[in-house]
Design an enzyme around this catalytic site. Structure first.
Site, PDB file in Angstrom:
ATOM      1  N   CYS A  31      10.285   2.376  35.348  1.00  0.00           N
ATOM      2  CA  CYS A  31      11.282   1.372  34.966  1.00  0.00           C
ATOM      3  C   CYS A  31      11.676   0.548  36.182  1.00  0.00           C
ATOM      4  O   CYS A  31      11.301   0.847  37.322  1.00  0.00           O
ATOM      5  CB  CYS A  31      12.516   2.037  34.366  1.00  0.00           C
ATOM      6  N   CYS A  34      13.420   2.438  38.990  1.00  0.00           N
ATOM      7  CA  CYS A  34      12.512   3.082  39.953  1.00  0.00           C
ATOM      8  C   CYS A  34      12.050   2.064  40.987  1.00  0.00           C
ATOM      9  O   CYS A  34      12.002   2.353  42.189  1.00  0.00           O
ATOM     10  CB  CYS A  34      11.301   3.663  39.233  1.00  0.00           C
ATOM     11  N   ASP A 439      -1.509 -37.692  45.359  1.00  0.00           N
ATOM     12  CA  ASP A 439      -2.246 -38.267  46.476  1.00  0.00           C
ATOM     13  C   ASP A 439      -3.528 -38.864  45.890  1.00  0.00           C
ATOM     14  O   ASP A 439      -3.969 -38.447  44.817  1.00  0.00           O
ATOM     15  CB  ASP A 439      -2.571 -37.177  47.495  1.00  0.00           C
ATOM     16  N   ASP A 625      -3.951 -32.877  48.648  1.00  0.00           N
ATOM     17  CA  ASP A 625      -5.138 -32.156  49.100  1.00  0.00           C
ATOM     18  C   ASP A 625      -4.844 -30.945  49.970  1.00  0.00           C
ATOM     19  O   ASP A 625      -5.757 -30.240  50.374  1.00  0.00           O
ATOM     20  CB  ASP A 625      -6.106 -33.093  49.822  1.00  0.00           C
ATOM     21  N   ASP A 629      -1.587 -33.511  53.461  1.00  0.00           N
ATOM     22  CA  ASP A 629      -0.435 -33.604  52.576  1.00  0.00           C
ATOM     23  C   ASP A 629       0.444 -32.359  52.637  1.00  0.00           C
ATOM     24  O   ASP A 629       1.398 -32.241  51.868  1.00  0.00           O
ATOM     25  CB  ASP A 629      -0.898 -33.793  51.122  1.00  0.00           C
TER      26      ASP A 629
END
Length: 731
Positions: A31, A34, A439, A625, A629
C-alpha cells in the site's frame, strides 16, 4: 544468497554529479503507507539524497553520497523495517510476482472452500435459532465450524499475518495490521462465544472476510502486472550478449559489460541488435520501429546508425560500437519510462500524505467506536464486532493507487504512440495547455535535408554526385548521397577544405561542393533559389560539362499540415519561433497556415517571447529540438522534443517523441487530458468511499464481511478506472 553475503556494491552505478545510485526490487509492499514508510525511513539515513519507490513495479531507486553511506546500509535499513530487497531485474521480478500470485490463488481457494462449508453449517444454525434447534446441536455445529475455520484462517491469512508481523516487529504499522487484528479478533470472539454456548459465532465472517480480501489482493496483484506489461515488453528487447570480432577476425560471444566503445561486433541476420553503433560493413534491412515508429523495414548500409533493441532482418552487419552495456538509446527509453512512472506529481504527493495518516486514523476510529458503543450499553461483544468492521473498511489502498495506476497506464499508452515522458507531473501540465509554440528547424521540418529538385537532375549526374558525396561529411553532401542511394564512394576522392570534394573520373576532374568551387555564376544561383528561398545550393561538375545545381532544403514533416490544422481546430493558439532567416520561416508558416511567427531569434529571444505569453495568461507547450532550444524548453510550462534532434540524455524537454510524425503532439495532449480527468475521478472515488464507508461502519450498519467486500471493491474500482484509459476513443 542473503542480504548479508551479497556484494551490493556490484549493483551500484554513479550518476553524472558523482552520486551513487542503486535500483532494488522490494518485497512486502502492499500500500501507499508502506511506500511512504520506506521513503521516509531511507530519507533519514545520512547521505541519502533521494529514495523513490514505485508502488506498481515495487522498484526502489535510491541516490546517496558515496563518502557518507553505502548500499549495504540502505539494504540493512530496509530489512530493519521488515522489507526484503533484491537487485532489480524485470525477469526476476516477474518470476517473483508469479510466485506471489500462485500463493494468493492457493490461499484464496482454501478460504473459499472452507468458507462454503462453514456457511452451510451457519445456515443451519441461523435457521435453527428461529425454530427448534437444541443447544447441543448448535454447539456441535459451532465446534465443527471452529475446526474448519482455525486451519483455514491460519493458512489463508498468511499473506496478511506475515506482513503485519513484519511491520510490528520493526515497530511500524501497515494496512495489514488492522486487517490481521480484525480477523484474529473475529476468530477469538467466535471461540469465546462457542465456549459460552452463545447463539451466534462469527467463524463464517472471519473466513469469508479473508476470502474477499484475498480476491481483492489477487486482482490488485494481476492488475499491477497488466499496467507494467509494456515496460516488461521493452526489457525483452535487450540482448544480454554481443558477438565480438577479435583483431584476428574470429568472433566470440561476450557479455555486454565487456564490450567497449570502438569495438566491432557482428550482427547476424535475424538477430536483435545488441549495441548502438555505426555500420562498417554489410547491407541489410532493419526493423527500427522502436526508434522511428515506422513498422516498414529500413534499408541500411555502411555509415548508417543502428540502435540496441532493433532487429536485423536480412544480411550480416559489422558494427562499430558507440554504446553497449550502458548509454544506449534503449537504456534512455527505459530510463524515461521509469522516471515518468516514479516521479512524484502534485496529486501523488497529496495521496502519499493521506496514506501516511491512515494508520493513526483507523486505529483511533476503531478504538473510539468500540468505547462509544460499549458506553452506549450494547455490550462488549457487539461493540467489538462494529470496531472490527471499522478496522477493515477503512482502506488507504484506493487512495494510494489512484494516481500511480493512471500514471503507469498513461505512460504505456504514450509509449505505444512513440512518446516518452521525462517528468512525473508532465501529464498534469500537458492537460492545461492552450498555446503551442513550435521551433522550425528540426521540429516542423525534418532534421535531415532533402533534395528538392531531384526531378530536374539526370539519374547519371545524381548517381555520380552521390558516390562523390560519400567522401564528405557535409550535411548537404549527405543529402545528395541519401537521395542517390549510393553505396560505394569514388576511388581517390579527396576533400578540399571549405570548398567540396574532388576526384578524377574517366580522366576528368569531378567536383561536388559550393557553387563557386564548381565555377557557377552568382546570378545562376539566385535564379535557382527563386522558388526555394529557404534552400541551400550545392553544385556538381564533371569535366567541361555544364554544372548541375542541387537544391537542398529541410522538408516539412509529412503530417505537419494535418497536425497544425487539427490543433487549431481544437482551439489551440499556434506560433512559430525560429532563429532562421525571415524568408525561410515565412515560407514554412505559409505552408502550415500559421499566422503568428517570429524569425531571427536567439535562445534569449525565445525565452522573452515565452515569458510574454505567460504574462498574458497563456499556458504554453514548447516543441523544439532540445539543444539550441534547451533554455526555451525549460522556460515553457511544458515541453516536447523530437528524439532525432539530440541525444535523449541531453534533452531538456518534459517529453520526447520518436520518429518523424508530429502527430505525437495532439496524441500527448489528448492522452494527458484523459489521464488528468481519470486522476481527479480516482481521487474523488477514493475520498468519497472513505467519507461514506467509515461513518456507516461506525454507526454499526456494516458487518466485517461487508467491510471486506467494500474495501476490496474500492481498490479494484480505481484500478479499473485507470485501465479504462486503454479502451478510450482512438487518438
Amino acid at each position: 544468497m542473503n542480504v548479508h553475503t551479497r556484494d551490493w556494491s556490484a549493483f551500484v552505478t554513479t550518476g553524472p554529479q558523482g552520486a551513487a545510485h542503486i535500483e532494488l526490487a522490494v518485497e512486502g509492499v502492499h500500500c501507499a503507507a508502506c511506500m511512504a514508510r520506506i521513503e521516509k525511513g531511507l530519507g533519514r539515513l545520512e547521505g541519502v539524497e533521494n529514495a523513490r519507490l514505485n508502488l506498481t513495479t515495487h522498484r526502489l531507486a535510491v541516490d546517496w553520497l558515496p563518502d557518507r553511506t553505502n548500499a549495504g546500509v540502505v539494504v540493512d535499513k530496509l530489512e530493519s523495517m521488515g522489507f526484503k530487497a533484491h537487485p532489480f531485474d524485470p525477469g526476476t521480478v516477474r518470476g517473483r510476482d508469479d510466485a506471489v500470485s500462485r500463493e494468493l490463488l492457493r490461499a484464496l481457494a482454501v478460504a473459499g472452500f472452507g468458507g462454503m462449508n462453514i456457511m452451510l453449517l451457519s445456515v443451519s444454525v441461523w435457521s435453527g435459532n428461529v425454530t427448534d434447534i437444541t443447544p447441543e446441536t448448535r454447539d456441535l455445529f459451532h465446534w465443527i465450524s471452529a475446526l474448519i475455520a482455525l486451519p483455514v484462517v491460519a493458512y489463508s491469512g498468511r499473506p496478511f499475518f506475515a506482513s503485519a508481523w513484519s511491520a510490528l516487529r520493526s515497530r511500524n504499522v501497515n494496512m495489514d495490521v488492522p486487517i490481521s487484528i480484525g480477523v484474529v479478533l473475529a476468530v477469538f470472539m467466535s471461540l469465546l462465544q462457542t465456549i459460552q454456548h452463545a447463539h451466534h459465532a462469527y467463524f463464517d465472517s472471519a473466513v469469508m472476510l479473508l476470502f474477499f480480501l484475498l480476491i481483492g489482493r489477487f486482482l490488485d496483484q494481476n492488475m499491477r502486472r497488466r499496467t507494467r506489461s509494456f515496460a516488461e515488453n521493452l526489457a525483452a528487447l535487450r540482448a544480454e550478449t554481443a558477438r565480438l570480432i577479435r583483431p584476428d577476425g574470429t568472433t566470440v560471444d561476450v557479455p555486454l559489460s565487456q564490450v567497449e566503445p570502438g569495438a566491432q561486433v557482428l550482427i547476424s541476420a535475424g538477430e536483435r541488435v545488441s549495441v548502438d553503433g555505426v555500420i562498417e560493413q554489410g547491407v541489410s534491412e532493419i526493423d527500427q520501429s522502436l526508434v522511428t515508429g515506422e513498422t516498414r523495414l529500413a534499408d541500411v548500409g555502411p555509415g548508417d546508425v543502428v540502435h540496441a533493441g532493433t532487429l536485423n532482418a536480412a544480411g550480416a552487419l559489422t558494427v562499430r560500437v558507440t554504446a553497449a552495456a550502458k548509454g544506449t538509446l534503449l537504456d534512455e527509453v527505459t530510463r524515461l519510462l521509469e522516471t515518468a512512472s516514479q516521479a512524484k506529481s502534485r496529486y501523488i504527493r497529496l495521496a502519499d500524505r493521506a496514506a501516511q495518516l491512515y494508520a493513526p486514523f483507523v486505529h483511533t476510529a476503531a478504538a473510539v467506536t468500540f468505547l462509544g458503543w460499549l458506553l452506549a450499553g450494547i455490550g462488549w461483544q457487539p461493540s467489538l464486532v462494529i470496531a472490527i468492521s471499522v478496522l477493515i473498511i477503512t482502506c488507504p489502498c484506493a487512495l494510494g493507487l489512484a494516481i500511480p495506476a493512471v500514471q503507469v497506464v498513461s505512460s504505456g499508452l504514450l509509449f505505444n504512440k512513440g512518446i516518452l515522458l521525462n517528468s512525473g507531473d508532465a501529464l498534469e501540465r500537458f492537460a492545461t495547455v492552450d498555446t503551442i509554440v513550435f521551433d522550425k528547424t528540426g521540429t516542423l521540418t525534418l532534421p535531415d535535408a532533402t533534395l528538392a529538385n531531384q526531378d530536374q537532375v539526370s539519374d547519371v549526374d545524381l548517381a555520380l554526385a552521390g558516390r562523390l558525396a560519400l567522401a564528405s561529411r557535409h550535411p548537404l553532401a549527405t543529402a545528395i548521397a541519401r537521395a542517390s542511394g549510393a553505396k560505394e564512394p569514388v576511388a581517390g576522392a579527396r576533400e578540399a577544405a571549405g570548398s567540396g570534394v574532388v576526384a578524377s573520373v574517366e580522366g576528368a576532374d569531378c567536383k561536388l561542393g559550393s557553387p563557386r568551387f564548381c565555377g557557377v555564376e552568382e546570378s545562376v544561383v539566385e535564379e535557382a533559389l527563386t522558388g526555394h528561398p529557404d534552400a541551400s545550393i550545392i553544385a556538381f561538375r564533371h569535366g567541361e560539362a555544364a554544372p548541375v545545381l542541387f537544391v537542398v532544403r529541410q522538408a516539412i514533416r509529412p503530417d505537419a499540415v494535418e497536425v497544425i490544422a487539427q490543433l487549431k481546430k481544437r482551439g489551440l493558439r499556434i506560433e512559430i519561433l525560429s532563429g532562421d532567416r525571415e524568408a525561410a520561416v515565412a515560407m514554412v508558416a505559409k505552408d502550415l497556415a500559421v499566422d503568428d511567427y517570429t524569425a531571427g531569434l536567439d535562445p534569449r529571444g525565445k525565452i522573452a517571447r515565452l515569458q510574454a505569453l505567460k504574462e498574458a495568461g497563456n499556458t504554453v507547450l514548447m516543441v523544439g529540438d532540445g539543444l539550441n532550444d534547451a533554455p526555451a524548453l525549460a522556460a515553457a510550462h511544458v515541453s516536447m522534443s523530437p528524439v532525432s534532434a539530440v541525444h535523449l540524455s541531453q534533452a531538456a524537454a518534459d517529453a520526447v517523441f520518436l520518429g518523424e510524425s508530429l502527430m505525437a503532439v495532439p496524441a500527448a495532449l489528448n492522452t494527458s487530458r484523459r489521464a488528468h480527468a481519470a486522476m481527479r475521478q480516482n481521487l474523488m472515488l477514493a475520498s468519497v468511499y472513505n467519507l461514506i464507508a467509515v461513518p456507516i461502519a461506525v454507526a454499526g450498519f456494516v458487518t466485517p464481511l461487508l467491510a471486506a467486500l467494500a474495501m476490496s471493491a474500492s481498490s479494484i474500482v480505481v484500478t479499473l478506472n485507470a485501465l479504462r484509459l486503454r479502451f478510450g476513443a482512438a487518438e
